[in-house]
Design a protein around this motif. Structure first.
Motif, PDB file in Angstrom:
ATOM      1  N   ASP A 242     -26.102 -19.462  23.186  1.00  0.00           N
ATOM      2  CA  ASP A 242     -25.613 -18.755  21.993  1.00  0.00           C
ATOM      3  C   ASP A 242     -24.532 -19.569  21.294  1.00  0.00           C
ATOM      4  N   MET A 243     -23.587 -20.122  22.058  1.00  0.00           N
ATOM      5  CA  MET A 243     -22.494 -20.874  21.458  1.00  0.00           C
ATOM      6  C   MET A 243     -23.001 -22.149  20.805  1.00  0.00           C
ATOM      7  N   LEU A 244     -23.900 -22.859  21.480  1.00  0.00           N
ATOM      8  CA  LEU A 244     -24.435 -24.098  20.927  1.00  0.00           C
ATOM      9  C   LEU A 244     -25.265 -23.826  19.674  1.00  0.00           C
ATOM     10  N   ALA A 245     -26.048 -22.767  19.722  1.00  0.00           N
ATOM     11  CA  ALA A 245     -26.831 -22.397  18.541  1.00  0.00           C
ATOM     12  C   ALA A 245     -25.917 -22.088  17.368  1.00  0.00           C
ATOM     13  N   GLY A 246     -24.785 -21.406  17.666  1.00  0.00           N
ATOM     14  CA  GLY A 246     -23.834 -21.078  16.617  1.00  0.00           C
ATOM     15  C   GLY A 246     -23.236 -22.306  15.963  1.00  0.00           C
ATOM     16  N   ARG A 247     -23.012 -23.365  16.734  1.00  0.00           N
ATOM     17  CA  ARG A 247     -22.472 -24.597  16.167  1.00  0.00           C
ATOM     18  C   ARG A 247     -23.409 -25.214  15.129  1.00  0.00           C
ATOM     19  N   LEU A 248     -24.696 -24.929  15.282  1.00  0.00           N
ATOM     20  CA  LEU A 248     -25.684 -25.481  14.358  1.00  0.00           C
ATOM     21  C   LEU A 248     -26.197 -24.437  13.374  1.00  0.00           C
ATOM     22  N   ALA A 249     -25.560 -23.287  13.373  1.00  0.00           N
ATOM     23  CA  ALA A 249     -25.960 -22.195  12.470  1.00  0.00           C
ATOM     24  C   ALA A 249     -27.445 -21.846  12.655  1.00  0.00           C
ATOM     25  N   MET A 250     -27.853 -21.770  13.914  1.00  0.00           N
ATOM     26  CA  MET A 250     -29.230 -21.418  14.245  1.00  0.00           C
ATOM     27  C   MET A 250     -29.222 -20.191  15.139  1.00  0.00           C
ATOM     28  N   SER A 251     -30.326 -19.474  15.172  1.00  0.00           N
ATOM     29  CA  SER A 251     -30.444 -18.380  16.123  1.00  0.00           C
ATOM     30  C   SER A 251     -30.656 -18.968  17.510  1.00  0.00           C
ATOM     31  N   PRO A 252     -30.194 -18.293  18.573  1.00  0.00           N
ATOM     32  CA  PRO A 252     -30.375 -18.826  19.926  1.00  0.00           C
ATOM     33  C   PRO A 252     -31.839 -19.134  20.257  1.00  0.00           C
ATOM     34  N   ARG A 253     -32.733 -18.250  19.836  1.00  0.00           N
ATOM     35  CA  ARG A 253     -34.158 -18.457  20.150  1.00  0.00           C
ATOM     36  C   ARG A 253     -34.703 -19.691  19.431  1.00  0.00           C
ATOM     37  N   ASN A 254     -34.364 -19.834  18.155  1.00  0.00           N
ATOM     38  CA  ASN A 254     -34.838 -20.990  17.385  1.00  0.00           C
ATOM     39  C   ASN A 254     -34.230 -22.287  17.908  1.00  0.00           C
ATOM     40  N   PHE A 255     -32.924 -22.228  18.270  1.00  0.00           N
ATOM     41  CA  PHE A 255     -32.268 -23.411  18.815  1.00  0.00           C
ATOM     42  C   PHE A 255     -32.933 -23.858  20.107  1.00  0.00           C
ATOM     43  N   ALA A 256     -33.160 -22.910  21.034  1.00  0.00           N
ATOM     44  CA  ALA A 256     -33.752 -23.266  22.323  1.00  0.00           C
ATOM     45  C   ALA A 256     -35.141 -23.869  22.128  1.00  0.00           C
ATOM     46  N   ARG A 257     -35.916 -23.302  21.204  1.00  0.00           N
ATOM     47  CA  ARG A 257     -37.266 -23.806  20.961  1.00  0.00           C
ATOM     48  C   ARG A 257     -37.231 -25.204  20.357  1.00  0.00           C
ATOM     49  N   ARG A 258     -36.366 -25.413  19.374  1.00  0.00           N
ATOM     50  CA  ARG A 258     -36.303 -26.714  18.711  1.00  0.00           C
ATOM     51  C   ARG A 258     -35.686 -27.793  19.628  1.00  0.00           C
ATOM     52  N   PHE A 259     -34.707 -27.403  20.448  1.00  0.00           N
ATOM     53  CA  PHE A 259     -34.108 -28.360  21.386  1.00  0.00           C
ATOM     54  C   PHE A 259     -35.158 -28.823  22.388  1.00  0.00           C
ATOM     55  N   MET A 260     -35.935 -27.871  22.891  1.00  0.00           N
ATOM     56  CA  MET A 260     -36.974 -28.203  23.861  1.00  0.00           C
ATOM     57  C   MET A 260     -38.020 -29.114  23.224  1.00  0.00           C
ATOM     58  N   ALA A 261     -38.388 -28.857  21.985  1.00  0.00           N
ATOM     59  CA  ALA A 261     -39.391 -29.662  21.309  1.00  0.00           C
ATOM     60  C   ALA A 261     -38.890 -31.082  21.069  1.00  0.00           C
ATOM     61  N   ALA A 262     -37.609 -31.225  20.727  1.00  0.00           N
ATOM     62  CA  ALA A 262     -37.060 -32.545  20.410  1.00  0.00           C
ATOM     63  C   ALA A 262     -36.701 -33.336  21.650  1.00  0.00           C
ATOM     64  N   MET A 263     -36.092 -32.673  22.661  1.00  0.00           N
ATOM     65  CA  MET A 263     -35.536 -33.371  23.808  1.00  0.00           C
ATOM     66  C   MET A 263     -36.422 -33.325  25.052  1.00  0.00           C
ATOM     67  N   LYS A 264     -37.470 -32.521  25.007  1.00  0.00           N
ATOM     68  CA  LYS A 264     -38.394 -32.390  26.137  1.00  0.00           C
ATOM     69  C   LYS A 264     -37.711 -31.848  27.393  1.00  0.00           C
ATOM     70  N   VAL A 265     -36.636 -31.114  27.206  1.00  0.00           N
ATOM     71  CA  VAL A 265     -35.938 -30.465  28.314  1.00  0.00           C
ATOM     72  C   VAL A 265     -35.213 -29.247  27.752  1.00  0.00           C
ATOM     73  N   ALA A 266     -35.167 -28.172  28.507  1.00  0.00           N
ATOM     74  CA  ALA A 266     -34.491 -26.965  28.051  1.00  0.00           C
ATOM     75  C   ALA A 266     -32.985 -27.196  27.975  1.00  0.00           C
ATOM     76  N   PRO A 267     -32.287 -26.570  27.021  1.00  0.00           N
ATOM     77  CA  PRO A 267     -30.846 -26.826  26.882  1.00  0.00           C
ATOM     78  C   PRO A 267     -30.049 -26.500  28.137  1.00  0.00           C
ATOM     79  N   GLY A 268     -30.403 -25.440  28.847  1.00  0.00           N
ATOM     80  CA  GLY A 268     -29.666 -25.099  30.058  1.00  0.00           C
ATOM     81  C   GLY A 268     -29.816 -26.166  31.134  1.00  0.00           C
ATOM     82  N   ARG A 269     -31.030 -26.671  31.301  1.00  0.00           N
ATOM     83  CA  ARG A 269     -31.258 -27.714  32.299  1.00  0.00           C
ATOM     84  C   ARG A 269     -30.560 -29.009  31.889  1.00  0.00           C
ATOM     85  N   TYR A 270     -30.593 -29.318  30.598  1.00  0.00           N
ATOM     86  CA  TYR A 270     -29.942 -30.523  30.102  1.00  0.00           C
ATOM     87  C   TYR A 270     -28.452 -30.491  30.430  1.00  0.00           C
ATOM     88  N   MET A 271     -27.801 -29.366  30.161  1.00  0.00           N
ATOM     89  CA  MET A 271     -26.364 -29.263  30.426  1.00  0.00           C
ATOM     90  C   MET A 271     -26.068 -29.356  31.914  1.00  0.00           C
TER      91      MET A 271
END
Length: 332
Positions: A242-271
């Motif tokens: 939620d906090m990371l999505a907020g930094r990019l002015a994105m919804s948490p669901r959209n952020f998680a989906r786009r991060f996974m698509a770009a980085m090939k890893v889920a944001p939680g696992r990446y962190m």
């Protein structure tokens, strides 16, 4: 009378220059630190090549080799074989391989830098032993030397008197480990500080940080480049989706989906991987208690860090620290 430890670096035409100068600068700085304290220089370094004289490197700059590997009286306490395209070509030169084999046989400590492992393995010295080399040449090495047990996830490997290290910077890590073995941790710290590098990335650790590995495998690493850099600098904070999505002015669901698509890893696992990486460095480069390291790296507790280490590295933090602190003393 003090006898300096003789380090002989062997290079081949079309050598990678930093494979030569990186490790040798570590020994040079160690000499300078000793001389500044009124002590004799602990190392005496020399460069050998198939022929004495100017040697062309892959960067187009020539360096001078003071002796030839064919010199029957050539002696050393530590022998290092540098990498580069020329080192891989050594395997086709039977006379040179024989000369290197004879030299390895009469030296007490032998190591390879990067693809210098090809030249070392060609002598047969690594048969039945563990070794590593630059990640880009793993398959080529394994095909050429099936009797060598290649370690694809190590910065440097020690097996008896024979050592091998991965790419350019790993050669510096390996040389620092040798200085620590020879002269102690205080001197190695001084050298690392002068060169502005970590004291030691333990040899058994991955050649890549989690961040680099993720970005290399990413579909679009630039998409979240600024955010991932910020995450790496703020691991001690609570980094929710939620906090990371907020930094990019994105919804948490959209952020998680786009991060996974770009980085090939889920944001939680990446962190979590970044936190494990940071904790690994603190465990090996200092003496902070595990609980304090967990706090600095953003784990909820020492137990949470232990579970993350078990999940990703299959070892507990205290065992990881003990293993790699012991590893530094095993390079000799």
């Amino acid at each position: 009378m003090h006898q300096a430890h003789r380090v002989l670096m062997v290079a081949f035409p079309n050598a990678q220059m930093l494979d030569i100068t990186g490790p040798l600068d570590v020994f040079s700085v160690a000499n300078g630190a000793a001389l500044a304290e009124g002590l004799p220089a602990p190392y005496r370094v020399a460069l050998a090549a198939p022929r004495a004289g100017l040697l062309m490197t892959s960067s187009g700059i020539a360096i001078a080799a003071g002796c030839s590997v064919y010199d029957a009286g050539l002696e050393a306490d530590t022998l290092l074989l540098s990498g580069g395209p020329g080192a891989r070509a050594v395997v086709r030169d039977g006379a040179l391989v024989a000369a290197l084999g004879a030299l390895c046989a009469r030296v007490g400590r032998v190591g390879s830098i990067c693809t210098g492992a090809f030249a070392l393995a060609a002598t047969g010295a690594l048969d039945g032993r563990r070794a590593t080399t630059h990640w880009a040449h793993f398959d080529e090495f394994a095909l050429a030397f099936p009797r060598v047990q290649i370690d694809r996830d190590a910065l440097f490997v020690s097996d008896g008197k024979f050592h091998s290290s991965a790419g350019i910077s790993a050669g510096i890590d390996y040389a620092l480990a040798l200085v620590e073995h020879d002269l102690g941790r205080r001197r190695a710290l001084e050298v690392a500080r002068e060169l502005v590098v970590f004291l030691r990335r333990p040899g058994g650790q991955s050649q890549f940080s989690a961040q680099l590995a993720a970005e290399v495998g990413a579909h679009d690493p630039d998409r979240f480049g600024e955010l991932t850099r910020w995450i790496g600098e703020n691991l001690d904070r609570e980094l929710s989706v939620d906090m990371l999505a907020g930094r990019l002015a994105m919804s948490p669901r959209n952020f998680a989906r786009r991060f996974m698509a770009a980085m090939k890893v889920a944001p939680g696992r990446y962190m979590q991987l970044l936190r494990v990486d940071a904790a690994r460095r603190m465990l090996t480069d200092g003496e902070l208690p595990v609980a304090r390291i967990a706090e600095r790296c953003g784990f909820a507790s020492a137990e949470a860090m232990r579970l993350a280490f078990q999940r990703h590295l299959n070892v507990a933090p205290v065992d990881f620290r003990a293993r790699f602190q012991r590893a530094a003393s095993g390079v000799g």
